[in-house]
Design a protein around this motif. Structure first.
Motif, PDB file in Angstrom:
ATOM      1  N   MET A 144       0.840  -1.201   0.000  1.00 23.46           N
ATOM      2  CA  MET A 144       0.000   0.000   0.000  1.00 23.46           C
ATOM      3  C   MET A 144       0.878   1.256   0.000  1.00 23.46           C
ATOM      4  SD  MET A 144      -3.116  -1.015  -0.120  1.00 23.46           S
ATOM      5  CE  MET A 144      -4.221   0.287   0.347  1.00 23.46           C
ATOM      6  N   HIS A 145       1.913   1.229   0.835  1.00 31.85           N
ATOM      7  CA  HIS A 145       2.784   2.405   0.905  1.00 31.85           C
ATOM      8  C   HIS A 145       3.633   2.554  -0.353  1.00 31.85           C
ATOM      9  CE1 HIS A 145       1.977   4.396   4.623  1.00 31.85           C
ATOM     10  NE2 HIS A 145       1.881   3.244   5.246  1.00 31.85           N
ATOM     11  N   LEU A 146       4.012   1.441  -0.947  1.00 33.82           N
ATOM     12  CA  LEU A 146       4.802   1.542  -2.177  1.00 33.82           C
ATOM     13  C   LEU A 146       3.967   2.153  -3.302  1.00 33.82           C
ATOM     14  CD1 LEU A 146       6.800  -1.832  -2.156  1.00 33.82           C
ATOM     15  CD2 LEU A 146       7.718   0.482  -1.925  1.00 33.82           C
ATOM     16  N   ILE A 147       2.711   1.754  -3.364  1.00 33.75           N
ATOM     17  CA  ILE A 147       1.833   2.332  -4.397  1.00 33.75           C
ATOM     18  C   ILE A 147       1.683   3.833  -4.161  1.00 33.75           C
ATOM     19  CG2 ILE A 147      -0.514   2.341  -5.348  1.00 33.75           C
ATOM     20  CD1 ILE A 147      -0.640  -0.681  -4.695  1.00 33.75           C
ATOM     21  N   LEU A 148       1.473   4.183  -2.899  1.00 35.14           N
ATOM     22  CA  LEU A 148       1.349   5.601  -2.571  1.00 35.14           C
ATOM     23  C   LEU A 148       2.629   6.352  -2.974  1.00 35.14           C
ATOM     24  CD1 LEU A 148      -0.248   6.932   0.665  1.00 35.14           C
ATOM     25  CD2 LEU A 148       1.629   8.142  -0.366  1.00 35.14           C
ATOM     26  N   TYR A 149       3.751   5.735  -2.666  1.00 38.51           N
ATOM     27  CA  TYR A 149       5.037   6.387  -2.966  1.00 38.51           C
ATOM     28  C   TYR A 149       5.206   6.614  -4.471  1.00 38.51           C
ATOM     29  CZ  TYR A 149      10.016   7.214  -3.432  1.00 38.51           C
ATOM     30  OH  TYR A 149      11.224   7.766  -3.777  1.00 38.51           O
ATOM     31  N   ILE A 150       4.921   5.586  -5.263  1.00 38.85           N
ATOM     32  CA  ILE A 150       5.151   5.758  -6.711  1.00 38.85           C
ATOM     33  C   ILE A 150       4.103   6.683  -7.357  1.00 38.85           C
ATOM     34  CG2 ILE A 150       6.406   3.572  -6.982  1.00 38.85           C
ATOM     35  CD1 ILE A 150       3.910   2.318  -8.114  1.00 38.85           C
ATOM     36  N   LEU A 151       2.967   6.838  -6.687  1.00 42.50           N
ATOM     37  CA  LEU A 151       1.981   7.801  -7.194  1.00 42.50           C
ATOM     38  C   LEU A 151       2.410   9.242  -6.915  1.00 42.50           C
ATOM     39  CD1 LEU A 151      -1.582   6.409  -6.300  1.00 42.50           C
ATOM     40  CD2 LEU A 151      -0.653   6.823  -8.572  1.00 42.50           C
ATOM     41  N   PHE A 152       3.069   9.437  -5.785  1.00 44.91           N
ATOM     42  CA  PHE A 152       3.451  10.792  -5.379  1.00 44.91           C
ATOM     43  C   PHE A 152       4.850  11.175  -5.866  1.00 44.91           C
ATOM     44  CE2 PHE A 152       0.421  12.712  -2.324  1.00 44.91           C
ATOM     45  CZ  PHE A 152      -0.558  11.738  -2.395  1.00 44.91           C
ATOM     46  N   HIS A 153       5.719  10.208  -5.933  1.00 45.94           N
ATOM     47  CA  HIS A 153       7.117  10.546  -6.223  1.00 45.94           C
ATOM     48  C   HIS A 153       7.583   9.927  -7.528  1.00 45.94           C
ATOM     49  CE1 HIS A 153       7.327  12.556  -2.394  1.00 45.94           C
ATOM     50  NE2 HIS A 153       6.749  11.506  -1.842  1.00 45.94           N
ATOM     51  N   ASN A 154       6.736  10.088  -8.526  1.00 47.19           N
ATOM     52  CA  ASN A 154       7.058   9.560  -9.845  1.00 47.19           C
ATOM     53  C   ASN A 154       8.242  10.279 -10.484  1.00 47.19           C
ATOM     54  OD1 ASN A 154       5.002  11.628  -9.757  1.00 47.19           O
ATOM     55  ND2 ASN A 154       4.926  11.532 -11.980  1.00 47.19           N
ATOM     56  N   ASN A 156      11.028  10.775  -8.998  1.00 46.52           N
ATOM     57  CA  ASN A 156      12.266  10.154  -8.532  1.00 46.52           C
ATOM     58  C   ASN A 156      12.692   9.085  -9.535  1.00 46.52           C
ATOM     59  OD1 ASN A 156      14.218   8.570  -7.187  1.00 46.52           O
ATOM     60  ND2 ASN A 156      13.398   9.159  -5.201  1.00 46.52           N
ATOM     61  N   GLU A 157      13.955   9.134  -9.921  1.00 45.37           N
ATOM     62  CA  GLU A 157      14.483   8.201 -10.931  1.00 45.37           C
ATOM     63  C   GLU A 157      14.304   6.742 -10.514  1.00 45.37           C
ATOM     64  OE1 GLU A 157      16.161   8.173 -14.097  1.00 45.37           O
ATOM     65  OE2 GLU A 157      14.879   9.950 -14.100  1.00 45.37           O
ATOM     66  N   LYS A 158      14.415   6.501  -9.218  1.00 49.87           N
ATOM     67  CA  LYS A 158      14.369   5.116  -8.744  1.00 49.87           C
ATOM     68  C   LYS A 158      12.946   4.538  -8.728  1.00 49.87           C
ATOM     69  CE  LYS A 158      18.591   5.440  -6.097  1.00 49.87           C
ATOM     70  NZ  LYS A 158      19.206   5.734  -4.817  1.00 49.87           N
ATOM     71  N   THR A 159      11.969   5.402  -8.915  1.00 51.82           N
ATOM     72  CA  THR A 159      10.579   4.941  -8.856  1.00 51.82           C
ATOM     73  C   THR A 159      10.299   3.856  -9.898  1.00 51.82           C
ATOM     74  OG1 THR A 159       9.902   7.087  -8.050  1.00 51.82           O
ATOM     75  CG2 THR A 159       8.173   5.723  -8.946  1.00 51.82           C
ATOM     76  N   LYS A 160      10.975   3.964 -11.065  1.00 53.94           N
ATOM     77  CA  LYS A 160      10.718   2.967 -12.114  1.00 53.94           C
ATOM     78  C   LYS A 160      11.152   1.566 -11.663  1.00 53.94           C
ATOM     79  CE  LYS A 160      14.872   4.449 -14.546  1.00 53.94           C
ATOM     80  NZ  LYS A 160      15.385   5.226 -15.670  1.00 53.94           N
ATOM     81  N   TYR A 161      12.136   1.502 -10.781  1.00 51.07           N
ATOM     82  CA  TYR A 161      12.530   0.182 -10.244  1.00 51.07           C
ATOM     83  C   TYR A 161      11.585  -0.236  -9.112  1.00 51.07           C
ATOM     84  CZ  TYR A 161      16.774   1.640 -12.659  1.00 51.07           C
ATOM     85  OH  TYR A 161      17.648   2.092 -13.598  1.00 51.07           O
ATOM     86  N   ILE A 162      11.240   0.753  -8.284  1.00 50.06           N
ATOM     87  CA  ILE A 162      10.371   0.448  -7.136  1.00 50.06           C
ATOM     88  C   ILE A 162       8.998  -0.029  -7.613  1.00 50.06           C
ATOM     89  CG2 ILE A 162       9.208   1.505  -5.124  1.00 50.06           C
ATOM     90  CD1 ILE A 162      11.701   3.397  -4.979  1.00 50.06           C
ATOM     91  N   SER A 163       8.558   0.493  -8.756  1.00 55.43           N
ATOM     92  CA  SER A 163       7.222   0.125  -9.253  1.00 55.43           C
ATOM     93  C   SER A 163       7.134  -1.355  -9.628  1.00 55.43           C
ATOM     94  CB  SER A 163       6.847   0.988 -10.455  1.00 55.43           C
ATOM     95  OG  SER A 163       7.746   0.749 -11.519  1.00 55.43           O
ATOM     96  N   SER A 277      13.379  10.386  -1.303  1.00 57.10           N
ATOM     97  CA  SER A 277      13.774   8.969  -1.365  1.00 57.10           C
ATOM     98  C   SER A 277      12.747   8.105  -0.625  1.00 57.10           C
ATOM     99  CB  SER A 277      15.153   8.777  -0.747  1.00 57.10           C
ATOM    100  OG  SER A 277      15.059   8.926   0.649  1.00 57.10           O
ATOM    101  N   LEU A 278      12.727   6.840  -0.995  1.00 55.65           N
ATOM    102  CA  LEU A 278      11.775   5.917  -0.362  1.00 55.65           C
ATOM    103  C   LEU A 278      12.033   5.818   1.141  1.00 55.65           C
ATOM    104  CD1 LEU A 278       9.464   3.895  -0.690  1.00 55.65           C
ATOM    105  CD2 LEU A 278      11.155   2.129  -1.187  1.00 55.65           C
ATOM    106  N   LEU A 279      13.298   5.845   1.526  1.00 56.34           N
ATOM    107  CA  LEU A 279      13.625   5.740   2.953  1.00 56.34           C
ATOM    108  C   LEU A 279      13.099   6.949   3.726  1.00 56.34           C
ATOM    109  CD1 LEU A 279      15.093   4.170   5.194  1.00 56.34           C
ATOM    110  CD2 LEU A 279      17.112   5.541   4.678  1.00 56.34           C
ATOM    111  N   ASN A 280      13.296   8.138   3.156  1.00 59.23           N
ATOM    112  CA  ASN A 280      12.815   9.332   3.844  1.00 59.23           C
ATOM    113  C   ASN A 280      11.291   9.399   3.864  1.00 59.23           C
ATOM    114  OD1 ASN A 280      15.349  10.119   4.498  1.00 59.23           O
ATOM    115  ND2 ASN A 280      15.557  11.601   2.835  1.00 59.23           N
TER     116      ASN A 280
END
Lengths: 576, 81
Positions: A144-154, A156-163, A277-280
């Motif tokens: 759930m949090h990862l989806i939220l993160y990639i929706l908000f922080h698209n 961020n370059e690393k989002t394409k890997y996190i998705s 960043s995902l950590l922050n």
């Protein structure tokens, strides 16, 4: 409000400097207070072979009923871990797991460099989650949090890997049993789901997020998923009778909805870096403090900016020691609440010569039987009931703030001696600082900054009422009650009759605001001058009003609104 | 209107409407920690700023940078005019 505004973030260099000195006395004090908590709230006394808390209490005080004690010799309190409605564990064991991991996470975090500290805090949180709720729920919460993160922080370059992660995690969470076994085929399916989700994100969602309006709609829907789920589930429940039992991993995400809403507000206001960043990001939502009794005080440390701005802003030992102090205070509250309120009850009954009830339910029962109740009985019963709640709630939220602080976050206290408030406005701030902050930012500002600009009194009244009554009722208590008790219409019916409490609270705070608008005084409350005694009177009036309106906050199946109203009137000296 | 005029108007408002005997109000006095007694202080200040300078304050502008001290509020107002 002003308190939340006043912090500015410090650089990583300063944080590193603030983190550089290790103090073993501080480490010892943290471990000691955690151990004392373990003694009072778990069965560790059996393991180490010392007297149980129950025996110690009974040496000092005669306890007629099992009010503060479990049936196994230690303390029962609001320090519950599991509150999800579909899972039952032995709470003592949960607490033990929690305290052990808390101690280990503290040690790992304390002795590590700044860049690793947050990693340990997130890992510690997930570890508690994993041991208590198993892999499936960890994956649900994370996805759930990862989806939220990639929706908000698209951005961020690393989002394409996190998705790539959420798809497979959702499959594993919902369609496998990771606690027992997992088949090769299931692993293949999870990888395929991940690829599908990744493609879906890359070729559709990312394109949609390029359009500001669509992006805002998508983000709003995800942030408001708690409310949407509640509404849809209640409609389905009322039509088909089906009740969805929320898995714990999803429940923990939903119960953070105020934190999510504030995150969205800050995001829209440009207060959160787009390439965060995902950590922050994680540090806002993943902290051991958020696992303990997720129902009360879950909005402590709301928002990204506030948490980030208060992280290692001064020497870590100073912040941690303030955490130890507030943890100690919390312990006093949680352990001594019954002794304190019961002693006041006995004294009041002795001096006033009227019965005083510790429980509002008991008071209401007597009223429903038609027995005569003296105004003093109603006034002081509601007052004592509220004092008891002050102790329990104060203990719990102090405990949570203490945990944040031992990890280096210099957070304000949620509960700051509300009995010192000499008006309802001040009380509201002292009583539930973070919740009020949520209401101010989500309800007060939008109304205040957009409506009735030509009439200042009306402007303030409406904005205050919108936050303290409407926001408090609709976006505060109703979703909370339904989430915790279950997605059934009967729980909505249970929650709705509380409206007079919110109405009277909103009215009281709003009128106080208007009064304060015209009042110009140089004097601060509790200044030792000739008006000092009046401060006591105003403080009593404030708490008494807040206590009395709680008559409406405890509806029962056998009582009507009229019953509560007539009891309320008795408190005002009117016997119908 | 220059920054000194703005500053004087705000200073006069803060001293008269929100008197505080404990601190001396100068350009760098920490308003959030030392002057505003509670959240109402900021709300009152916003109402004054909107009326006096005919500006409209948005939610994102209510932050620690703009309301830190007399100087920062004045710069914020100057940029809005």
């Amino acid at each position: 409000m002003s308190i939340l505004l006043n912090n500015k973030s410090v650089s990583d260099e300063i944080r590193e400097k603030n983190n550089s000195k290790h103090n073993y006395k501080i480490v010892f004090s943290v471990l000691s207070i955690i151990f004392i908590y373990m003694y009072f709230f778990t069965q560790i006394y059996q393991v180490i072979g010392i007297q149980s808390p129950e025996k110690i209490f009974k040496n000092f005080y005669s306890i007629e009923k099992n009010i503060i004690l479990d049936d196994d010799g230690n303390l029962s309190s609001l320090l519950e871990i599991t509150y999800a409605n579909n899972i039952k564990y032995n709470n003592d064991s949960e607490r033990l797991v929690f305290f052990v991991i808390l101690a280990l996470t503290f040690l790992a975090s304390y002795f590590s460099k700044v860049k690793y500290k947050r990693i340990f805090i997130v890992i510690g949180t997930l570890l508690v989650f994993f041991i208590l709720f198993k892999w499936n729920n960890v994956l649900m919460f994370l996805s759930m949090h990862l989806i939220l993160y990639i929706l908000f922080h698209n951005k961020n370059e690393k989002t394409k890997y996190i998705s790539f992660l959420p798809g497979g995690m959702i499959f594993l969470a919902f369609f496998t049993n990771l606690s027992t076994n997992i088949t090769f085929l299931q692993i293949i399916y999870s990888i395929l789901t991940s690829i599908f989700f990744w493609l879906y994100y890359k070729f559709l969602i990312l394109k949609l997020l390029d359009d500001k309006k669509i992006a805002n709609i998508l983000r709003t829907i995800f942030i408001q998923l708690t409310m949407i789920t509640i509404i849809v589930s209640l409609i389905i429940n009322s039509i088909y009778g089906y009740k969805w039992i929320i898995p714990v991993g999803i429940f923990y995400f939903f119960i953070q909805w105020q934190r999510l809403i504030l995150y969205h507000i800050e995001y829209k206001d440009g207060l959160i870096p787009l390439d965060l960043s995902l950590l922050n990001y994680s540090i806002v939502f993943f902290n051991p403090a958020t696992v303990v009794n997720c129902v009360d005080g879950y909005n402590i440390g709301s928002g990204y900016k506030y948490i980030n701005n208060n992280y290692l802003v001064e020497d870590k030992n100073k912040i941690i020691f303030s955490g130890v102090k507030i943890l100690t205070l919390a312990l006093f509250y949680l352990v001594l609440y019954y002794f304190f309120t019961n002693t006041i009850k006995i004294l009041l009954e002795y001096f006033l010569g009227v019965p005083i009830f510790l429980s509002l339910e008991d008071l209401l029962k007597v009223h429903l039987k038609g027995k005569y109740l003296h105004t003093s009985t109603v006034l002081f019963s509601t007052l004592i009931n509220q004092i008891e709640w002050f102790f329990l709630f104060g203990g719990l939220v102090h405990f949570k703030v203490g945990i944040w602080r031992i990890f280096g976050f210099q957070l304000n206290s949620y509960f700051d001696k509300p009995w010192l408030a000499t008006n309802l406005m001040a009380f509201w701030t002292r009583y539930s600082f973070y919740f009020r902050e949520f209401l101010v930012r989500a309800f007060y500002y939008p109304v205040f900054l957009n409506f009735f600009k030509k009439n200042q009194k009306l402007r303030i009244f409406v904005a205050t009422f919108a936050s303290t009554c409407i926001g408090n009722y609709t976006w505060g208590h109703i979703p909370e009650i339904i989430l915790v008790r279950g997605l059934e219409t009967k729980n909505l019916v249970y929650a709705l009759p509380r409206w007079p409490y919110f109405f009277l609270l909103g009215l009281g705070v709003s009128l106080t605001q208007i009064y304060l608008l015209n009042k110009k005084t140089k004097r601060k409350p509790w200044t030792k001058d000739r008006r000092f005694i009046l401060d006591f009177f105003y403080a009593y009036l404030t708490i008494q009003f807040f206590s009395l309106i709680h008559i409406f906050a405890r509806p029962t199946r056998s009582s009507s609104l009229w019953d509560h109203f007539t009891l309320f009137l008795i408190g005002l000296g009117i016997h119908l | 209107m220059n920054i000194d005029e703005i500053k004087n108007k705000i200073k006069s408002f803060l001293i008269n409407e929100m008197p505080n005997n404990d601190f001396e109000l100068n350009d760098s006095t920490d308003l959030l920690n030392e002057w505003f007694l509670d959240s109402f202080g900021i709300i009152n200040t916003i109402m004054f700023l909107e009326t006096e300078f005919s500006i409209s304050v948005s939610r994102s502008e209510i932050n620690g940078d703009n309301f830190a001290n007399l100087n920062s509020i004045s710069v914020y107002i100057l940029n809005k005019l």
